[in-house]
Design an enzyme around this catalytic site. Structure first.
Site, PDB file in Angstrom:
ATOM      1  N   ASP A  44      90.330 -35.535  40.714  1.00  0.00           N
ATOM      2  CA  ASP A  44      91.334 -35.266  39.680  1.00  0.00           C
ATOM      3  C   ASP A  44      91.560 -36.509  38.829  1.00  0.00           C
ATOM      4  OD1 ASP A  44      93.151 -33.724  38.243  1.00  0.00           O
ATOM      5  OD2 ASP A  44      94.806 -34.034  39.652  1.00  0.00           O
TER       6      ASP A  44
HETATM    7  P1  ATP Z   1      99.560 -33.234  38.473  1.00  0.00           P
HETATM    8  O1  ATP Z   1      99.980 -33.366  39.891  1.00  0.00           O
HETATM    9  O2  ATP Z   1      99.395 -31.833  38.050  1.00  0.00           O
HETATM   10  O3  ATP Z   1      98.358 -34.114  38.199  1.00  0.00           O
HETATM   11  P2  ATP Z   1     101.276 -35.191  37.395  1.00  0.00           P
HETATM   12  O4  ATP Z   1     100.153 -36.152  37.432  1.00  0.00           O
HETATM   13  O5  ATP Z   1     102.163 -35.236  36.215  1.00  0.00           O
HETATM   14  O6  ATP Z   1     100.730 -33.747  37.552  1.00  0.00           O
HETATM   15  P3  ATP Z   1     102.197 -36.371  39.843  1.00  0.00           P
HETATM   16  O7  ATP Z   1     100.897 -37.030  40.000  1.00  0.00           O
HETATM   17  O8  ATP Z   1     102.756 -35.662  41.004  1.00  0.00           O
HETATM   18  O9  ATP Z   1     102.176 -35.331  38.676  1.00  0.00           O
HETATM   19  O10 ATP Z   1     103.242 -37.420  39.311  1.00  0.00           O
HETATM   20  C1  ATP Z   1     104.467 -37.040  38.780  1.00  0.00           C
HETATM   21  C2  ATP Z   1     104.975 -38.126  37.878  1.00  0.00           C
HETATM   22  O11 ATP Z   1     105.244 -39.303  38.616  1.00  0.00           O
HETATM   23  C3  ATP Z   1     104.008 -38.507  36.797  1.00  0.00           C
HETATM   24  O12 ATP Z   1     104.709 -38.636  35.574  1.00  0.00           O
HETATM   25  C4  ATP Z   1     103.470 -39.838  37.220  1.00  0.00           C
HETATM   26  O13 ATP Z   1     103.225 -40.656  36.094  1.00  0.00           O
HETATM   27  C5  ATP Z   1     104.582 -40.419  38.080  1.00  0.00           C
HETATM   28  N1  ATP Z   1     104.038 -41.215  39.181  1.00  0.00           N
HETATM   29  C6  ATP Z   1     103.260 -40.762  40.202  1.00  0.00           C
HETATM   30  N2  ATP Z   1     102.912 -41.750  41.046  1.00  0.00           N
HETATM   31  C7  ATP Z   1     103.475 -42.896  40.552  1.00  0.00           C
HETATM   32  C8  ATP Z   1     103.483 -44.267  40.980  1.00  0.00           C
HETATM   33  N3  ATP Z   1     102.834 -44.665  42.078  1.00  0.00           N
HETATM   34  N4  ATP Z   1     104.172 -45.158  40.234  1.00  0.00           N
HETATM   35  C9  ATP Z   1     104.829 -44.751  39.113  1.00  0.00           C
HETATM   36  N5  ATP Z   1     104.852 -43.483  38.659  1.00  0.00           N
HETATM   37  C10 ATP Z   1     104.196 -42.553  39.363  1.00  0.00           C
HETATM   38 MG    MG Z   2      99.002 -36.481  38.832  1.00  0.00          MG
HETATM   39 MG    MG Z   3      98.631 -34.382  41.135  1.00  0.00          MG
END
Ligand code: ATP
Ligand code: MG
Ligand code: MG
Length: 328
Positions: free
Chosen positions: A175
């Site tokens: 991903d």
């Molecule tokens: P998907 O899971 O469909 O890829 P996504 O990437 O928006 O969607 P997540 O990866 O679950 O969702 O993350 C949710 C939010 O939290 C996002 O906006 C991401 O930028 C933020 N985020 C995730 N991990 C971190 C981290 N380690 N530090 C800072 N921000 C984070």
């Molecule tokens: Mg994500």
């Molecule tokens: Mg994700």
């Protein structure tokens, strides 16, 4: 009951993905900030297991994981209220009624029973990881990253190094996209290993997987969109090609609209690999991108090949700002 969230100060929502939510939280003892991801535990995935086996400068670092109750629904509602996302608490008394799914309101409509409330007490998986302070590669691209090719090359080289480490451990990310690549203190951190799995030589698997992993389609290799799952490292190389293109692409206007971007990427995804007319074909990166986007996965370079090729422009690559003073 106690839960491991008690060790953190109140949380700020960082956002919601398709599989869960992420909060920024400060640890009460070490006073550091962490990102805490909460996903449903019944969709058993490898995220925590995979992350715990990895340690690299260009991967989001893993600290801990545990099972716990889903976060309080009301808190989640207020956290999606963009402007007032501070002060999110997880409820401490977990009554069955309030343990509703926070990301899919359609589920858990059965009568609360003792068994249900017990299950619900441990039906979310929490992962404590490194908090990245610099936003995502998506933000950097949208803010005009391509105007600074030195930075593009340095960040891409970090990305390739992170991915080379991941692949050397036999793990496929599956991903990779600019929203799952973070910046922390100016350097790249590959994150969101929610779709990661162990490498398999087979290019395409015929069996369907329980948890479909089709995330951001524009970055997915063509062989993975045939409704069959694949666990081959060449999937990541395809995504890397799209990402590299976006990092380099000097758009005519200030910002590409979402539909313009999608249109350009769709042309790039054709088997003929059609670059937009304003993309300089003499750019060093042009052939590198093209080789990553080959529809035949066996023809794509490995991450090690890419690492060798990025060495050719090593002389263009700057040290990250915070490392320049430690340079010999
Ligand atoms: P998907 O899971 O469909 O890829 P996504 O990437 O928006 O969607 P997540 O990866 O679950 O969702 O993350 C949710 C939010 O939290 C996002 O906006 C991401 O930028 C933020 N985020 C995730 N991990 C971190 C981290 N380690 N530090 C800072 N921000 C984070
Ligand atoms: Mg994500
Ligand atoms: Mg994700």
């Amino acid at each position: 009951s106690t839960n491991s969230l008690d060790i953190f100060h109140e949380m700020k929502s960082l956002g919601k993905g398709s599989y869960g939510k992420v909060w920024k939280a400060q640890h009460r003892i070490d006073e550091r900030f962490y990102a805490i991801k909460c996903t449903l535990s019944d969709c058993v995935h490898l995220e925590a297991k995979v992350m715990s086996s990895l340690l690299h400068d260009h991967l989001v670092r893993y600290y801990n994981s545990w099972l716990g109750p889903k976060p309080d629904k009301d808190a989640v509602i207020s956290s999606s209220n963009a402007s007032s996302c501070d002060g999110i608490f997880f409820q401490k008394n977990h009554s069955a009624e309030s343990q509703q799914s926070s990301w899919d309101d359609s589920e858990d409509e059965s009568e609360p029973s003792e068994k249900n409330s017990l299950e619900r007490a441990t039906n979310a998986l929490y992962i404590q990881m490194e908090y990245c302070d610099g936003g995502t590669l998506r933000n950097a691209i949208d803010e005009g990253l391509s105007r600074n090719m030195e930075r593009v090359r340095r960040l891409f080289s970090e990305l390739v190094n992170g991915l080379a480490y991941l692949h050397s451990k036999g793990i496929v990310h599956r991903d990779l996209n600019p929203k799952n690549i973070f910046l922390h203190k100016g350097v790249i951190k590959i994150g969101d290993l929610g779709m990661a799995t162990y490498h398999d030589e087979e290019m395409v698997h015929s069996e369907e997987e329980n948890c479909s992993f089709f995330g951001t389609k524009l970055y997915l290799a063509p062989e993975s969109s045939r409704r069959k799952s694949s666990r081959n490292m060449k999937l990541d190389i395809y995504s890397l090609g799209i990402i590299k293109f976006e990092m380099c692409w000097q758009r005519d206007g200030d910002v590409a609209t979402e539909s313009e971007r999608a249109c350009v990427l769709k042309n790039l995804r054709q088997s003929a690999i059609c670059f937009p007319p304003n993309f300089d074909p003499s750019l060093f990166e042009h052939n590198l991108i093209k080789s990553c986007l080959n529809h035949d996965p066996t023809q794509r370079p490995t991450v090690e090949d890419l690492r060798q090729r990025t060495l050719q422009y090593k002389r263009f690559i700057d040290e990250p700002d915070h490392l320049t003073d430690t340079k010999p």
